[in-house]
Design an enzyme around this catalytic site. Structure first.
Site, mmCIF file in Angstrom:
data_model
loop_
_atom_site.group_PDB
_atom_site.id
_atom_site.type_symbol
_atom_site.label_atom_id
_atom_site.label_comp_id
_atom_site.label_asym_id
_atom_site.label_seq_id
_atom_site.Cartn_x
_atom_site.Cartn_y
_atom_site.Cartn_z
ATOM 1 C CE1 TYR A 164 1.394 30.786 27.855
ATOM 2 C CE2 TYR A 164 1.262 32.311 26.009
ATOM 3 C CZ TYR A 164 0.803 31.876 27.237
ATOM 4 O OH TYR A 164 -0.248 32.524 27.837
ATOM 5 C CD GLU A 217 -1.238 29.981 30.207
ATOM 6 O OE1 GLU A 217 -0.854 31.157 30.146
ATOM 7 O OE2 GLU A 217 -1.299 29.327 31.265
#
Length: 406
Positions: free
Chosen positions: A126, A214
């Site tokens: 992530y 993101e």
């Protein structure tokens, strides 16, 4: 401004950020053709069909009309693609971020399979870039625990969330990119590719004037490539003047219709969940007015700032937007006349009242400042069921009475 995954990936390519290849489609036949092209180009029988909405959690989300269908699904034949596309397109996807109402899916992304075999282990990470307002710096947040449940990781194991701060007047330094790759536990080609990826991604964040970028999952393939498999990108609305081509990517289908309409009339509008509609000139006064509504026992139904150039047309548009909310039991207009004259607003209220007609809910108007007395006379002589106030306390009392009566 939010972007769809397929749009964000196209922008990342401008900055040499490797992304999962895919083709955006809006019907089942195009989805089948996209599948055939993707599998032909990659040599894989697998592809991934992804619903395109402005919300996360699509993989675990389900279609309201077809509960067994998720918003993201692996497919391995043209028949699979056609069936999944028909299950998703035009239907409503409900995820943890959309709430129970969900969002209608108008586009799909048919993307390549990244989970092929190779000499090394596949891994999901992530990584995101955003502004840390407390430190007044940009921050790169990243974790070895990539995938769909990063919120759970942050909640249950915060020690697995790493941060790298970058001064806004400086580029991302080489040692910072290497530190990120090191904390991911990478080595060899994967380490080098991660350093390049993070550097280029940060350059994209700055160059595109993002407010948030993101990547989840950030994927290490079995042959040590680093690829953005999914991407969520928010852009700073105030910087769109520098990116006219990106501004054209705006998808109004994903936005609240009343907020879109308000924007077309240059009104600053945000829908809330209350029962008192308010129309105010100036953001600060709007915030104070919402506080006053709560103190009076009501709940604000919206934030609506008509700005300093309010006229009959903008007031009418504001009225129309507020009245579309069935939960509104009263409307409070609170105007401080400075640049905008109070009599002009009063004339707009009267004109809007006549044009819209059949307004059954109480309207309280509080006007102070330039030409306030003339405005009071206009409302008084209009014959309309509009209550006026001079003091904020008077307006509050009228709001409370209106709310209690309903």
């Amino acid at each position: 401004m939010n972007l769809h995954e397929y749009q964000a990936k196209e922008l990342l390519k401008r900055y040499s950020v490797p992304t999962q290849e895919g083709i955006a489609v809006d019907n089942a036949d195009s989805a089948v053709n996209a599948y055939k092209q993707i599998t032909h180009d990659t040599g894989s029988k697998f592809a991934v069909v992804k619903a395109q909405i402005h919300a996360g959690g699509r993989g675990k989300g389900t279609m309201k009309e077809v509960p067994e269908q998720h918003g993201v699904q692996v497919v391995k034949s043209a028949d699979d693609v056609e069936r999944v596309a028909k299950n998703i397109l035009g239907n409503t996807l409900v995820t943890i971020q959309t709430g129970a109402t969900g969002k209608v899916v108008h586009k799909l992304l048919v993307a390549q399979d990244m989970y092929y075999d190779g000499p090394s282990e596949r891994k999901e990470f992530y990584l995101s870039v955003l502004l840390d307002r407390a430190k007044k710096q940009n921050v790169i947040m990243y974790s070895t625990e990539g995938g769909m449940d990063i919120e759970e990781v942050a909640h249950k194991t915060p020690d697995k969330i790493f941060k790298e701060w970058v001064h806004p007047m400086m580029p991302l330094q080489g040692f910072q990119a290497r530190n990120i790759a090191f904390n991911f536990g990478l080595k060899g080609d994967a380490f080098k590719n991660m350093v390049k990826f993070v550097t280029n991604l940060y350059n994209a964040y700055i160059g595109l004037d993002c407010s948030m970028l993101e990547i989840n999952p950030l994927f290490k393939t079995a042959d040590d490539k680093i690829v953005a498999v999914d991407c969520k990108m928010n852009l700073d609305d105030n910087a769109l003047m520098r990116h006219h081509d990106i501004a054209d990517m705006r998808d109004k289908n994903e936005e609240d219709p009343t907020e879109v309409e308000a924007g077309e009339h240059n009104l600053n509008y945000v829908k809330l969940d209350g029962n008192v509609g308010c129309m105010v000139n100036g953001a600060g006064l709007a915030m104070a007015t919402m506080d006053m509504i709560k103190l009076a026992g009501g709940e604000p139904a919206n934030f609506l700032d008509v700005g300093g150039s309010a006229n009959a047309q903008t007031v009418e548009a504001g009225f129309r937007i507020i009245l579309k909310d069935p939960h509104v039991k009263a409307i409070l207009i609170n105007i401080f006349g400075g640049i905008v004259r109070c009599d002009r607003v009063a004339a707009g209220v009267i004109e809007a009242y006549h044009k819209l007609g059949n307004i059954t809910i109480p309207i309280i108007v509080r006007l102070q400042g330039t030409n306030a007395e003339q405005a009071q006379e206009l409302i008084k002589n209009s014959g309309l069921k509009v209550q006026s106030a001079i003091l904020l306390s008077e307006a509050a009392a009228l709001v409370q009475k209106a709310v209690n009566a309903n």
